[in-house]
Design a protein around this motif. Structure first.
Motif, mmCIF file in Angstrom:
data_model
loop_
_atom_site.group_PDB
_atom_site.id
_atom_site.type_symbol
_atom_site.label_atom_id
_atom_site.label_comp_id
_atom_site.label_asym_id
_atom_site.label_seq_id
_atom_site.Cartn_x
_atom_site.Cartn_y
_atom_site.Cartn_z
ATOM 1 N N MET A 1 0.835 -1.204 0.000
ATOM 2 C CA MET A 1 0.000 0.000 0.000
ATOM 3 C C MET A 1 0.867 1.251 0.000
ATOM 4 O O MET A 1 0.626 2.202 -0.731
ATOM 5 C CB MET A 1 -0.915 0.017 1.234
ATOM 6 C CG MET A 1 -2.178 -0.803 1.059
ATOM 7 S SD MET A 1 -3.137 -0.835 2.569
ATOM 8 C CE MET A 1 -3.591 0.869 2.699
ATOM 9 N N ARG A 2 1.879 1.224 0.845
ATOM 10 C CA ARG A 2 2.766 2.383 0.983
ATOM 11 C C ARG A 2 3.490 2.685 -0.330
ATOM 12 O O ARG A 2 3.610 3.823 -0.743
ATOM 13 C CB ARG A 2 3.764 2.104 2.102
ATOM 14 C CG ARG A 2 4.474 3.345 2.626
ATOM 15 C CD ARG A 2 5.258 3.083 3.892
ATOM 16 N NE ARG A 2 6.269 2.050 3.768
ATOM 17 C CZ ARG A 2 6.219 0.880 4.382
ATOM 18 N NH1 ARG A 2 5.194 0.586 5.168
ATOM 19 N NH2 ARG A 2 7.181 -0.014 4.233
ATOM 20 N N HIS A 3 3.970 1.639 -0.974
ATOM 21 C CA HIS A 3 4.783 1.840 -2.165
ATOM 22 C C HIS A 3 3.981 1.998 -3.447
ATOM 23 O O HIS A 3 4.489 2.539 -4.429
ATOM 24 C CB HIS A 3 5.787 0.699 -2.320
ATOM 25 C CG HIS A 3 6.875 0.761 -1.298
ATOM 26 N ND1 HIS A 3 6.689 0.337 -0.001
ATOM 27 C CD2 HIS A 3 8.134 1.228 -1.369
ATOM 28 C CE1 HIS A 3 7.805 0.529 0.672
ATOM 29 N NE2 HIS A 3 8.695 1.070 -0.135
ATOM 30 N N SER A 4 2.749 1.518 -3.439
ATOM 31 C CA SER A 4 1.963 1.646 -4.668
ATOM 32 C C SER A 4 1.029 2.841 -4.607
ATOM 33 O O SER A 4 0.588 3.331 -5.639
ATOM 34 C CB SER A 4 1.133 0.377 -4.894
ATOM 35 O OG SER A 4 0.159 0.251 -3.873
ATOM 36 N N GLY A 5 0.744 3.300 -3.388
ATOM 37 C CA GLY A 5 -0.181 4.424 -3.244
ATOM 38 C C GLY A 5 -1.632 4.008 -3.466
ATOM 39 O O GLY A 5 -2.505 4.845 -3.666
ATOM 40 N N LEU A 6 -1.857 2.709 -3.471
ATOM 41 C CA LEU A 6 -3.218 2.218 -3.697
ATOM 42 C C LEU A 6 -4.059 2.364 -2.429
ATOM 43 O O LEU A 6 -3.537 2.266 -1.322
ATOM 44 C CB LEU A 6 -3.195 0.743 -4.108
ATOM 45 C CG LEU A 6 -2.666 0.400 -5.508
ATOM 46 C CD1 LEU A 6 -2.464 -1.098 -5.635
ATOM 47 C CD2 LEU A 6 -3.629 0.886 -6.568
ATOM 48 N N LYS A 7 -5.356 2.574 -2.630
ATOM 49 C CA LYS A 7 -6.259 2.667 -1.483
ATOM 50 C C LYS A 7 -6.507 1.257 -0.929
ATOM 51 O O LYS A 7 -6.407 0.268 -1.667
ATOM 52 C CB LYS A 7 -7.584 3.294 -1.915
ATOM 53 C CG LYS A 7 -7.446 4.776 -2.204
ATOM 54 C CD LYS A 7 -8.715 5.340 -2.757
ATOM 55 C CE LYS A 7 -8.474 6.806 -3.143
ATOM 56 N NZ LYS A 7 -9.450 7.288 -4.099
ATOM 57 N N THR A 8 -6.860 1.197 0.360
ATOM 58 C CA THR A 8 -7.031 -0.095 1.033
ATOM 59 C C THR A 8 -8.003 -1.006 0.298
ATOM 60 O O THR A 8 -7.688 -2.167 0.038
ATOM 61 C CB THR A 8 -7.550 0.131 2.476
ATOM 62 O OG1 THR A 8 -6.794 1.184 3.057
ATOM 63 C CG2 THR A 8 -7.418 -1.114 3.316
#
Lengths: 114, 251
Positions: free
Chosen positions: A41-48
């Motif tokens: 999540m941190r590295h892709s910037g994707l939402k949960t």
């Protein structure tokens, strides 16, 4: 040991990625070592919600495997052999299109004629 | 002692071979894209200004100078507008370039690279139109890009024709009279001939750059078309419990 990696997708809005693009990125991120959901999540910037859906599909399809480490309190994901094969197919797709030579011949012909 | 590479499984080695192959072609296309993005601003307009300045410095009558000034002002006005549009793409390319370097460095330290897919999609962001980025993969995305390519081709053709007219104006209005007066006055021809050569080289370079860029975009277009087909096939196969889940793209 988890290898060093660049931050995938951290410079663009991940919501603009298609799901196929996200799948490839997730498969690649987990191919050389296990990754936690929070790391992804941190590295892709994707939402949960988005990452959960993607991980769910990839796990269900057998492209990723969840490795539980309850003693450490974390759940990590790793690309399976099937996932590596899918990723290799993606890479082959990329090289296949970039190795086309006939376009270059057309370019030279066009330049000579113009 | 077993090296890192020797400890890899056959499918991991296959992945590595593919990654190296992609890196080679990506490096080439990246260098070209970096040059292309700013070429309309710097490679075309600045030399044009200098050529006109050079002609003006050679001593023209007041009427000719005012025309030269107009020609100078046009690119000066256009350049910031182009810069505004290219700035975002340049920023993306710079980040992609940093990522590419990092990937190469990681390959130097280890035998593996990660982030390659991210780099590929990032480059695709530079090539496709801004409004073409949505979260729904479909054939429409490819159609949008194809339409964008066709529109851009028309724009660049208009641009090149306009520039050709400007160059013709410059050649007929300034360089040929200068050449004639140099011959009649027995002055050296080096300066006007050099200016003429520069103009022709710039125009040819613009055509070449555009045509090569168009080829590159068409390749990306075909790649993305294949990629969507691959994703859809993957989704179809893997969503179907009776399949063999081999993850292969459509044949």
């Amino acid at each position: 040991m988890i290898p060093p990696t660049i931050h995938l997708r951290e410079w663009t809005a991940s919501s603009r990625r298609t799901k196929y693009e996200r799948w490839v990125e997730l498969l690649e991120a987990c191919v050389w070592g296990p990754r936690t959901q929070s790391w992804l999540m941190r590295h892709s910037g994707l939402k949960t919600q988005m990452i959960k859906e993607d991980l769910q599909f990839l796990l269900g399809a057998g492209l990723l495997v969840q490795v539980d480490e309850p003693e450490a309190g974390v759940y990590v994901f790793k690309t399976t052999e099937k996932g590596r094969e899918a990723l290799a197919q993606f890479y082959r797709l990329v090289t296949q299109f970039f190795r086309e030579k006939h376009d270059s011949k057309h370019a030279v012909l066009f330049l000579i004629m113009s | 002692m077993v090296t890192e590479l020797e400890s890899r499984t056959p499918d991991e080695l296959d992945l590595l071979a593919n990654q190296r192959s992609i890196l080679r072609v990506m490096r080439r296309s990246h260098r070209f894209l970096m040059a292309y993005v700013f070429s309309p601003v710097f490679a075309i307009y600045i030399p044009m200004i200098w050529v006109i300045l050079l002609v003006a410095m050679m001593g023209l009558p007041p009427g000719g100078l005012s025309i030269a000034m107009i020609i100078i002002i046009i690119p000066v006005v256009i350049a910031p507008l182009i810069y505004k549009f290219t700035k975002e793409k340049f920023g993306t390319l710079r980040q992609a370039g940093a990522a590419l370097k990092e990937i190469e460095d990681s390959l130097g330290e280890k035998d593996i690279a990660t982030g390659l897919a991210s780099y590929i999609f990032l480059i695709f962001d530079v090539l496709r139109p801004a409004d073409g980025r949505d979260a729904t993969p479909s054939e429409n995305e490819v159609e949008k890009l194809r339409r964008h390519l066709a529109n851009l081709t028309k724009t660049v053709i208009v641009e090149v024709i306009s520039q050709g007219v400007l160059y013709a104006f410059l050649i007929i209005g300034f360089l040929i009279p200068e050449l004639v007066s140099a011959i009649q006055g027995g002055r050296p021809l080096l300066v006007p001939l050099s200016a003429l050569t520069i103009i022709l080289v710039i125009l040819a370079a613009r055509w070449f750059t555009f045509f090569y860029w168009r080829l590159l975009v068409r390749r990306w277009l075909r790649f993305y078309q294949g990629f969507i087909a691959w994703g859809q096939e993957l989704e179809r196969k893997l969503s179907n419990p009776t399949n063999n889940h081999d993850g292969r793209p459509p044949s």
